[in-house]
Motif scaffolding. Structure first.
Motif, PDB file in Angstrom:
ATOM      1  N   THR A  97     -57.600  20.790 -70.921  1.00  0.00           N
ATOM      2  CA  THR A  97     -58.297  21.253 -69.609  1.00  0.00           C
ATOM      3  C   THR A  97     -59.863  20.650 -69.720  1.00  0.00           C
ATOM      4  O   THR A  97     -60.451  21.224 -68.904  1.00  0.00           O
ATOM      5  CB  THR A  97     -58.305  22.575 -69.507  1.00  0.00           C
ATOM      6  N   SER A  98     -60.269  19.954 -70.857  1.00  0.00           N
ATOM      7  CA  SER A  98     -61.829  19.825 -70.737  1.00  0.00           C
ATOM      8  C   SER A  98     -62.110  18.526 -70.137  1.00  0.00           C
ATOM      9  O   SER A  98     -63.161  18.247 -70.025  1.00  0.00           O
ATOM     10  CB  SER A  98     -62.237  19.803 -72.256  1.00  0.00           C
ATOM     11  N   LEU A  99     -61.039  17.745 -69.706  1.00  0.00           N
ATOM     12  CA  LEU A  99     -61.589  16.680 -69.036  1.00  0.00           C
ATOM     13  C   LEU A  99     -61.247  16.962 -67.240  1.00  0.00           C
ATOM     14  O   LEU A  99     -60.133  17.563 -67.028  1.00  0.00           O
ATOM     15  CB  LEU A  99     -60.523  15.336 -69.209  1.00  0.00           C
ATOM     16  N   ASN A 100     -62.112  16.528 -66.481  1.00  0.00           N
ATOM     17  CA  ASN A 100     -62.107  16.738 -65.226  1.00  0.00           C
ATOM     18  C   ASN A 100     -60.891  15.912 -64.362  1.00  0.00           C
ATOM     19  O   ASN A 100     -61.001  14.616 -64.717  1.00  0.00           O
ATOM     20  CB  ASN A 100     -63.319  16.268 -64.366  1.00  0.00           C
ATOM     21  N   PRO A 101     -59.924  16.662 -63.941  1.00  0.00           N
ATOM     22  CA  PRO A 101     -58.594  15.921 -63.495  1.00  0.00           C
ATOM     23  C   PRO A 101     -58.640  14.924 -62.233  1.00  0.00           C
ATOM     24  O   PRO A 101     -58.113  14.023 -62.109  1.00  0.00           O
ATOM     25  CB  PRO A 101     -57.664  17.187 -62.835  1.00  0.00           C
ATOM     26  N   VAL A 102     -60.054  15.021 -61.470  1.00  0.00           N
ATOM     27  CA  VAL A 102     -60.168  14.091 -60.554  1.00  0.00           C
ATOM     28  C   VAL A 102     -61.016  12.968 -60.567  1.00  0.00           C
ATOM     29  O   VAL A 102     -61.191  12.280 -59.854  1.00  0.00           O
ATOM     30  CB  VAL A 102     -60.825  14.932 -59.287  1.00  0.00           C
ATOM     31  N   TYR A 103     -61.520  12.632 -61.795  1.00  0.00           N
ATOM     32  CA  TYR A 103     -62.328  11.492 -62.434  1.00  0.00           C
ATOM     33  C   TYR A 103     -61.546  10.711 -63.365  1.00  0.00           C
ATOM     34  O   TYR A 103     -60.988  11.333 -64.200  1.00  0.00           O
ATOM     35  CB  TYR A 103     -63.668  11.944 -62.617  1.00  0.00           C
TER      36      TYR A 103
ATOM     37  N   HIS B 204     -54.584  12.954 -66.523  1.00  0.00           N
ATOM     38  CA  HIS B 204     -53.074  13.567 -66.534  1.00  0.00           C
ATOM     39  C   HIS B 204     -52.298  12.304 -67.136  1.00  0.00           C
ATOM     40  O   HIS B 204     -51.195  12.634 -67.813  1.00  0.00           O
ATOM     41  CB  HIS B 204     -52.694  13.787 -65.151  1.00  0.00           C
ATOM     42  N   ARG B 205     -52.845  11.285 -67.222  1.00  0.00           N
ATOM     43  CA  ARG B 205     -52.052  10.045 -67.702  1.00  0.00           C
ATOM     44  C   ARG B 205     -52.076   9.913 -69.333  1.00  0.00           C
ATOM     45  O   ARG B 205     -51.485   8.988 -70.001  1.00  0.00           O
ATOM     46  CB  ARG B 205     -52.396   8.678 -67.104  1.00  0.00           C
TER      47      ARG B 205
ATOM     48  N   TYR C  66     -56.556   8.280 -64.856  1.00  0.00           N
ATOM     49  CA  TYR C  66     -57.064   9.846 -64.867  1.00  0.00           C
ATOM     50  C   TYR C  66     -56.689  10.527 -66.293  1.00  0.00           C
ATOM     51  O   TYR C  66     -55.395  10.001 -66.708  1.00  0.00           O
ATOM     52  CB  TYR C  66     -56.509  10.394 -63.638  1.00  0.00           C
TER      53      TYR C  66
END
Lengths: 273, 326, 316
Positions: free
Chosen positions: C104-110, C156-157, C154
């Protein structure tokens, strides 16, 4: 500290309204429908808030109107929450096809705008006040189903539920003894916010002329005053009191709702008030 | 998945439209007494039997009920929504004329309320617990608790009646009878109703955005951004705002449905000649075909908002993409 | 303990408290430690011992209402008294941190590349394309296959291990002198974990690392020195070989005895609440060697060997 004061004040207002509603025949000096003197008379000792164009006592109307307001709000909310909780529990607990069916039905139901539909249904059935409350409750239960269901989904896989099932408990028992208590706080908050919402809507119906002729409601009073020139003539005692009365109870319930929501949703808790 | 999702949405929308039509059909059939006779009597004060029969034939009320239903449903899809009893012209014509006026109020009010609600809500949620946050939150709770019809009346009394800043109602000055409709004049009349609708809607958007921001502000990636050395404003603008706005896309469609409710009261109070006032008039004389038309157009409005949200969502959230199994 | 001027980071008397409705949570109590250039300090402790809080406190990443006392000196400057704007120049550029939850520490939208480039643009003033190129190099350096393509993907990949690597790349983007890594191997399978540990053994050739973990073996593999935390305090600190090879504190001994290959004997009882701490030695209620005095007197750190300290009555 501040928060507690607001909470106490909100509860106080709600209880005061309930007391006024119960004691309406004792408090109100006149029958709200009766002709009690000269029309459009300003406030005086006989008529605390003057009279309307039909020479009815406005103060008495205000007192009796409390009944309709609370009834619309609380009966409507009770129905909405009961239906929403029951459907939400069944849907979330059984899952599978039942859940899918309920959710798809909800999708469809929530696409039809509720307020216009409510207007049409209540107009059509020449409404009594209970019918209005029931219709509001049923149409207003949709959102509650989703809310309760999502909570049930997490409860249904909780260890204590799985454990109880392992002990041989039936679905009915589990739903009543383990799931229901888990969603009750949420249902409680929903009850408060729904009651507020339904009071506003119910009085709004009265304002639009959809009203039970046998009861006095504030919406009708506001409508009558604004349609008959209370504003132009500066008759504040006719126009202002019913609006203030509904705003006050609405505010009290709104604050109560936020306070309860704060209690059960710690992630959003940040000294709201 | 998004393709399937959109298909689901289309089926749902189709079903919702059919159900709205079906409810109206059932109501018309449930109407106590003879529908046509009642209305002819209500409007013209007499109802000769031969005229009633002719009307029954025109409206197909003498055919079997199932056939009536199918015809009714097909007509609804064809845009043949019957004749308004008060205006005596096709329902869609009446609605078409009024829709423009409603949009004149709803579009600016919704756009302004959405922008303001997102902006103020984001700030409030970001600075949670601060004096500004608490002051904003409490004012929003208070505004939201005031019924929209009462708010409209108070705004009318204060700004139009006492301060005399804006007209008391209507959409143009009486001068328009000779000079024609002046857009500036219309705008002047629209200020107060738009303000009311704005206040009615901004509180909802604010509250949703604030909650969303509270959730986002506690996320780990916000701490990551801070650990990179970004300043608070950059974190808010680049990292928090975009994520907090994701749930807003779907939630704003709920606000759209709410705006329909608001516009009924606001238009009635400000005598604005849109769909809301039309609803009020149709209710007063129980013009069911017109009410049905309004219900259907409102349903289409919600459907359009939903589909717009479905289409926008994948554009803003990279996790939801066509072909993704998210 | 003597303060040494050649330390990169010196923590002196650090106290961290969180006010809660139930009382003050003392997450860190009078912690002293120092990190020297190019060394890896392993910080070991159970969940809730205050080790994450310590890492976050160094970069001042804790909630604004947190009460922090003491000194955190980085190259002689007290970070706790720096103005916020200057602190921002320390974060990312001087000290990098790999947060605990890589999921959760990476921003999902960038895209991951954008998030790495962000720090480079900010601190090193690189242009967009140059920063982008640097991001790709960094991803390559932390062992992400096909870095050019992955930089455009992104979060999530990314798999769990790849997210961890991406976060490490973000933290290393501006070549900080000190890297704080908070449980970077948490939740990873054995093979992936091995890969991350290997990556750190490369990183710690060029950087000082504060490696926070509850995994004693990983700490033993990487750390030159080890500090053991219990209930907000450092109970033992010293060279990795001394502390893990010849532990002085009963708690450290207990931790080692609970390892699978040493018989998996758990320490009896559970860690105390950080609101109502036991009197005297905080470990005494669970300690097999406790004597009467242990629950009355709070022991200080005592030197038990060269640079090896333990907080225990046994050595008083």
């Amino acid at each position: 500290m501040h928060k507690k004061i607001v909470l106490a004040a909100s509860l106080g207002i709600v209880f005061a309204y309930c007391a006024v509603a119960l004691l309406a025949p004792v408090i109100a000096p006149y029958d709200p429908h009766a002709i009690t003197g000269a029309p459009l008379s300003p406030p005086d000792r006989d008529h605390l808030l003057g009279t309307n164009d039909l020479a009815q006592d406005i103060f008495s109307g205000l007192i009796w109107g409390t009944r309709a307001t609370l009834l619309l709000g609380f009966v409507g909310a009770a129905i909405a929450v009961t239906v929403g909780t029951a459907a939400g529990i069944v849907s979330g607990y059984y899952g599978g096809l039942i859940d899918e069916a309920v959710m798809r039905l909800l999708d469809v139901a929530m696409t039809i705008p509720i307020f216009p539909l409510l207007l049409i249904l209540t107009t059509f059935f020449r409404p009594g006040i209970y019918l209005i409350a029931v219709l509001m409750g049923l149409l207003g239960s949709f959102q509650g189903v989703r809310l309760i269901r999502s909570q049930v989904l997490s409860l249904a896989v909780a260890d204590f539920v799985v454990g109880t099932r392992a002990l041989g408990a039936g679905d009915g028992y589990i739903m009543a003894r383990h799931i229901l208590p888990g969603v009750l706080p949420l249902a409680g908050v929903k009850f408060v916010t729904s009651a507020q919402h339904f009071m506003l809507i119910g009085i709004g119906l009265g304002f639009l002329g959809i009203t039970d002729p046998s009861v006095v409601d504030w919406g009708q009073m506001i409508n009558r005053a604004s349609q008959n020139g209370a504003m132009i003539l500066g008759l504040w005692w006719w126009l202002i009191p019913p609006g203030l009365a509904v705003t006050l109870i609405s505010l009290a319930l709104a604050w109560l709702g936020y306070a309860c929501e704060d209690e059960i949703n710690p992630r959003l808790r940040v000294m709201r008030v | 998945m998004n393709g399937i999702y959109l298909l689901k949405r289309l089926i749902t929308s189709f079903a919702a439209f059919c159900i709205a039509v079906t409810i109206m059909f059932a109501l018309l059939r449930l109407m106590p007494g003879d529908y046509i006779t009642m209305y002819l009597e209500a409007i013209y004060r007499y109802a000769p039997p031969d005229v009633v029969e002719a009307f029954n034939h025109v409206y197909g009320l003498d055919r079997p009920i199932l056939e009536q239903y199918v015809i009714y449903l097909l007509d609804a899809f064809r845009g043949n929504w019957g004749y308004s009893f008060i205006y005596k012209v096709p329902v869609l014509t009446v609605i078409g004329e009024r829709l423009v006026w409603t949009l004149i109020l709803l579009l600016p009010a919704t756009i302004l309320a959405t922008l303001a609600g997102i902006g103020i809500g984001a700030y409030s949620g970001w600075r949670r617990g601060s004096k500004t946050d608490i002051a904003l939150l409490n004012s929003m709770i208070i505004i939201r608790a005031i019924p929209s019809y009462w708010l409209a009346l108070m705004i009318l009394i204060i700004f139009a009646y006492y301060l005399n800043l804006f007209p008391l109602g209507g959409y143009v000055d009486t001068g328009a009878l000779t000079t024609g409709i002046d857009p500036l004049d219309v705008a002047n009349h629209a200020v107060l109703p738009v303000l009311t609708l704005f206040l009615f809607s901004v509180t909802g958007t604010y509250y949703l955005m604030r909650s969303s921001m509270l959730m986002t502000a506690g996320e780990d990636y916000i701490t990551t951004a801070r650990a990179k050395g970004l300043d608070e404003l950059m974190i808010l603008r680049k990292h928090a705002l975009k994520n907090a706005m994701l749930p807003m896309v779907t939630l704003i469609t709920f606000e759209c449905a709410g705006m329909i409710t608001g516009s009924i009261f606001v238009e009635t109070i400000f005598s604005w000649p849109g769909l809301g006032m039309l609803t009020y008039k149709a209710l007063a004389v129980r013009d069911l075909p017109l009410l049905q038309g309004i219900l259907l157009i409102d349903t289409l409005f919600v459907i359009a908002a939903n589909i717009a949200a479905d289409l926008i969502y994948p554009l803003v959230d990279p996790r939801v993409q066509v072909g993704d199994d998210a | 303990m003597t303060a040494m001027s050649d330390a990169l980071l010196e923590v002196r008397g650090l106290k961290v408290g969180f006010p809660t409705p139930e009382g003050l949570v003392r997450a860190s109590d009078t912690v002293d430690l120092e990190i020297y250039p190019r060394e890896t300090l392993g910080l070991i402790g159970e969940t809730g011992s205050g080790k994450t809080v310590l890492g976050m406190a160094i970069l001042r990443l804790l909630q604004p209402n947190t009460i922090i006392e003491g000194e955190i000196r980085y190259r002689g400057r007290d970070l706790l008294s720096l103005p916020e704007a200057e602190m921002q120049r320390v974060r990312g550029r001087e000290i990098g941190i790999v947060l605990q939850n890589s999921g959760t520490s990476l921003n999902p939208v960038y895209t991951v590349g954008t998030q790495i480039a962000e720090a480079v643009i900010l601190h090193q003033g690189l242009s967009g394309p140059d920063a982008r190129q640097r991001a790709v190099e960094l991803l390559d350096a932390v062992g992400i296959p096909d870095p050019v393509r992955m930089a455009g993907e992104y979060p999530h990949r990314f798999s769990g291990g790849m997210r961890e690597r991406a976060l490490i790349a973000t933290a290393l983007a501006c070549r900080p002198n000190l890297l704080i890594a908070d449980e970077p191997t948490k939740g990873l399978d054995a093979v992936t974990k091995r890969g991350i540990v290997d990556l750190f053994s490369e990183i710690d050739r060029d950087h000082s690392v504060l490696f926070i973990t509850h995994d004693i073996e990983t700490a033993g593999d990487l750390a030159t020195r080890v500090a053991v935390m219990y209930a907000g305090e450092i109970v033992e600190i010293g060279g990795a070989e001394e502390v893990l090879g010849d532990p002085a504190h009963p708690y450290t001994r207990g931790l080692l005895a609970s390892l699978p290959e040493r018989g998996m004997q758990p320490i009896p009882g559970s860690a105390p609440s950080l609101i109502t701490l036991p009197s005297g030695c905080r470990f005494s209620p669970r300690c097999g060697c406790a004597v009467e005095n242990c629950s009355r007197e709070h022991p200080g750190l005592v030197e038990v060997g060269s640079g090896h300290y333990a907080r225990c009555m046994l050595y008083d």
